[in-house]
Design a protein around this motif. Structure first.
Motif, mmCIF file in Angstrom:
data_model
loop_
_atom_site.group_PDB
_atom_site.id
_atom_site.type_symbol
_atom_site.label_atom_id
_atom_site.label_comp_id
_atom_site.label_asym_id
_atom_site.label_seq_id
_atom_site.Cartn_x
_atom_site.Cartn_y
_atom_site.Cartn_z
ATOM 1 N N ILE B 124 40.031 31.820 -31.233
ATOM 2 C CA ILE B 124 40.294 31.090 -29.986
ATOM 3 C C ILE B 124 39.339 29.894 -29.917
ATOM 4 N N PRO B 125 39.634 28.910 -29.075
ATOM 5 C CA PRO B 125 38.788 27.720 -29.002
ATOM 6 C C PRO B 125 37.333 28.050 -28.669
ATOM 7 N N VAL B 126 36.435 27.296 -29.304
ATOM 8 C CA VAL B 126 35.001 27.470 -29.087
ATOM 9 C C VAL B 126 34.443 26.192 -28.458
ATOM 10 N N GLY B 127 33.672 26.375 -27.402
ATOM 11 C CA GLY B 127 33.040 25.240 -26.745
ATOM 12 C C GLY B 127 31.523 25.323 -26.808
ATOM 13 N N THR B 128 30.868 24.195 -26.578
ATOM 14 C CA THR B 128 29.403 24.152 -26.561
ATOM 15 C C THR B 128 28.941 23.141 -25.502
ATOM 16 N N VAL B 129 27.627 23.152 -25.272
ATOM 17 C CA VAL B 129 26.973 22.115 -24.477
ATOM 18 C C VAL B 129 25.943 21.494 -25.414
ATOM 19 N N PRO B 130 26.276 20.386 -26.093
ATOM 20 C CA PRO B 130 25.428 19.884 -27.182
ATOM 21 C C PRO B 130 23.981 19.613 -26.794
ATOM 22 N N ILE B 131 23.743 19.247 -25.540
ATOM 23 C CA ILE B 131 22.361 18.918 -25.174
ATOM 24 C C ILE B 131 21.439 20.137 -25.341
ATOM 25 N N TYR B 132 21.990 21.337 -25.278
ATOM 26 C CA TYR B 132 21.136 22.516 -25.472
ATOM 27 C C TYR B 132 20.529 22.503 -26.874
ATOM 28 N N GLN B 133 21.346 22.132 -27.866
ATOM 29 C CA GLN B 133 20.801 22.071 -29.225
ATOM 30 C C GLN B 133 19.843 20.887 -29.369
ATOM 31 N N ALA B 134 20.208 19.768 -28.775
ATOM 32 C CA ALA B 134 19.328 18.600 -28.866
ATOM 33 C C ALA B 134 17.938 18.947 -28.334
ATOM 34 N N LEU B 135 17.908 19.622 -27.193
ATOM 35 C CA LEU B 135 16.620 19.979 -26.594
ATOM 36 C C LEU B 135 15.886 21.032 -27.422
ATOM 37 N N SER B 136 16.640 21.906 -28.053
ATOM 38 C CA SER B 136 15.990 22.948 -28.853
ATOM 39 C C SER B 136 15.222 22.365 -30.023
ATOM 40 N N GLU B 137 15.557 21.132 -30.398
ATOM 41 C CA GLU B 137 14.931 20.519 -31.569
ATOM 42 C C GLU B 137 13.732 19.636 -31.221
ATOM 43 N N VAL B 138 13.420 19.523 -29.925
ATOM 44 C CA VAL B 138 12.229 18.772 -29.490
ATOM 45 C C VAL B 138 11.472 19.606 -28.459
ATOM 46 N N ASP B 139 10.307 19.109 -28.068
ATOM 47 C CA ASP B 139 9.517 19.851 -27.080
ATOM 48 C C ASP B 139 10.028 19.635 -25.663
ATOM 49 N N ASP B 140 10.495 18.428 -25.410
ATOM 50 C CA ASP B 140 10.820 18.037 -24.039
ATOM 51 C C ASP B 140 12.020 17.112 -24.107
#
Lengths: 440, 440
Positions: B124-140
């Motif tokens: 079935i279709p999969v969705g995401t909220v990309p900013i969650y990954q972006a933030l996970s890769e930096v401190d702030d």
């Protein structure tokens, strides 16, 4: 048995005489409205206060126009299940979680004893369906005489029952209207009355001898809850000729009850598609001259056994927003078996949600205050205050602590749902220069 | 990674060219409607079929006008909780219980790996909220560059994500409008965008560089789910200037997405009093030109932590009856912690009920067939058929068997709720001369 107020008349006749009863006063104080408004609506039949003269220690509860929506919890052993102590446990759970009334629907042996235990344990109104006891005392409903039907009402009235469901509106002429239904008659009382009428080829005794019912009800101030014996048992059968024919009779009986000085409310469906619920409520209010409406559910789908507290809470919210006054809860065990104590809690909270959501939607003064306090507690990360404000504080605390059990997390500015780095309220508070110091 | 359909364009551009895609054909067959009707609504943007070219083995799902209401399940570990195998277990539970889509909202480490596991497990279709990954890769979040915001969208698009929540409509000019709110900004993505904008004194990068977003989305056919970063977090904040200002921007972005050949849907609240929900849906449909509406809840009260799957299902039903197309489930753990597998099941079934009740209420052809079959199975006391027809057969069977465990009770003409003597359907069947012989 103590007769606390033998010459008082009923809440209806007292209100009509211009007097504000102690019960009306208490209800007004509870609801934060003027006592004279309660008296007026009582006198007009748009509010009932089920308060049998013999129910000692009753804290009166008002049901109807301008009041918060109330929730009833059904209890009682069936023939196959449960025992007295278990039922009294359920009463405790119901009261602890905010039930406004309970109905003892027991059908096994020892009914007087169980009912007395429930009355003793209950500071809230207690209701019954007297035909259940009548049938418990014979082998078959057809063995009951007219006097049997009336005698059980009298005995329960003398014991202190505050409101009674009587299926007085299901008539011989209505029965043929159920022929095309998918699920026939699904009301226990309705089906039993139908069987009795068919077998004896006689009219419904509660209808035929309604004046005798009224005499008993008036003497003890029993509020009649006129049952919908022909309520639909599935979406397909909703809003059909059988249902509305009975409703018409209930409208007539409402007027007769009022003429007899007896408080009355009307019971409603059942299983009804979402889009038919508002019309059902409006029709009841019109046909029954504004008498309070007491709905069971209604369930908005038939395909969710195991979750009918949810299908019922959805329908109940719509009904209450449209004007229903009193919600009979449905438990997760509906259609499957007798509810246990956990089911009582789940079903009750689901319907407390429905009632409260409707109070807010109807714009009842102050209804949203607790929501607003919760919002502020959330924004302040005041976890203990959130738990206190919750409809079920124990459940809220338990769920929070499952993932973050240590007490220091009750002080933290996040929960395990987002964690500290992603908590939006924490981020927003920082933007606003508000405190976010974390002790974790 | 395999590019299954590199030159296909998007479902929107294909439909506009007059071609019925394989996906549109499959959706039409699933829904029992004409494929040309699906194509027309796709071309007009009133239906989306989230189907990234790189999501292998996807069974396409349609969302929007004239289709059944769909339900999304949010999954994903937070920083503090859960692990990969646990999340894949939740995917299995979601699919087994009828989820139409899942969003992987993981925010901890190993995001690519978790997402790949979810995509592999998901037909079935999969969705995401990309900013969650972006933030996970930096401190702030303030450490992110504009290219970082866009790069994570591109990487996830290449991996096969079917729809992405981008909070492109929350603008600098809107932030001051939240000053009088009780709970500020409660969208994770919205709060993070706000922090970034305030710190850098720059406009929302997803808004400013929306054309670059569209280029990526078009290349891979990612459906944009335009997030409501300013959705209300409590009843008090519902339908306020901040919410509706952002909605206006989302309406403009909808048109830009369509002009760019990109499929788009709009996300909605949140926490909304029952009586405001219908107006919210109508406003979205008008402002966003008929684009599909994807609502979170909405929750009709704030005071039921531990039961927000129920408060959400109530609001979701109203929203769907009014025209919302896609429901994001809420679990009992909402506001308290990360849901476990049981919570996923409870939340999903609650929202399946909402979606189905709305399909019935909207008069969707055939929507009530399963209810009617259930009604007939009930009247026939066909317990096994009832279990099969239930939204959650395991739960229905378990609850039935709790009080009557022996297999012979699966043949009996009653359950423990009423027992044989009081079973109304048994009595009615007798009146109709139908079989009631009991093998117990």
């Amino acid at each position: 048995m103590e007769t606390t107020n033998p010459d008082a008349g009923t809440q209806l006749t007292i209100a009509r005489s211009g007097v504000i009863s102690g019960q009306a006063e208490a209800v007004a104080a509870d609801e934060g409205i003027a006592a004279e408004n309660v008296r007026e609506a009582l006198a007009a039949g748009r509010i009932v206060i089920p308060a049998n003269h013999h129910h000692a220690n009753l804290k009166p509860v008002g049901i109807g126009e301008g009041l918060t929506v109330k929730v009833n919890v059904n209890l009682g052993r069936s023939q196959t299940e449960s025992c007295l102590t278990e039922e009294v446990d359920k009463v405790d759970i119901a009261i602890r979680h905010g039930a406004d009334a309970v109905m003892d629907l027991s059908t096994g042996p020892d009914l007087d004893e169980i009912r007395q235990a429930v009355l003793d344990a209950c500071p809230i109104p207690v209701g019954t369906v007297p035909i259940y006891q009548a049938l418990s005392e014979v082998d078959d409903v057809i063995d009951l005489s007219v006097d049997d039907f009336l005698d059980v009402v009298r005995r329960q009235a003398e014991q202190g029952v505050d409101f009674m469901t009587l299926h007085a509106g299901i008539l011989k002429a209505h029965l043929g209207l159920t022929a095309d239904r998918f699920t026939g008659i699904v009301s226990r009382g309705g089906a039993l009355m139908a069987r009795w009428m068919e077998h004896h080829d006689r009219e419904n005794p509660y209808f035929e001898y309604f004046d005798r019912v009224l005499d008993i009800a008036k003497e003890h101030d029993v509020t009649l809850s006129l049952g919908d014996g022909l309520r639909p048992g599935c979406l397909h059968d909703a809003s059909d000729a059988a249902q509305f024919a009975e409703l018409g009779t209930l409208g007539d009986l409402t007027q007769r009850a009022w003429d007899g000085g007896v408080q009355v409310m009307i019971e409603g469906p059942g299983h009804v598609p979402f889009n038919q619920i508002t019309d059902n409520v409006r029709r009841q209010k019109e046909v029954c001259h504004g008498a309070p409406f007491y709905v069971l559910g209604p369930l908005v789908t038939d395909i969710a056994p195991g979750y009918d507290h949810i299908t019922g809470a959805i329908g109940a919210t719509v009904a209450a927003v449209a004007g229903a006054d009193f919600l009979c809860y449905v438990t997760p065990k509906e259609h499957l078996g007798l509810p246990d104590a956990d089911d009582v809690r789940e079903g009750l909270i689901a319907f407390k949600i429905a009632a409260h959501a409707a109070d807010v939607a109807r714009g009842l003064p102050g209804a949203q205050d607790r929501d607003d306090e919760m919002a502020r507690a959330r924004y302040d990360f005041d976890w203990n205050r959130q738990f206190d404000l919750a409809l079920d504080p124990d459940r809220a605390r338990q769920y929070h602590d499952e993932t973050l059990p240590e007490s220091r997390y009750r002080e933290s500015h996040y929960c395990s749902m987002c964690g500290p780095k992603f908590c939006p309220m924490k981020v927003t508070r920082e933007l606003q220069g508000k405190g976010v110091e974390d002790r974790c």
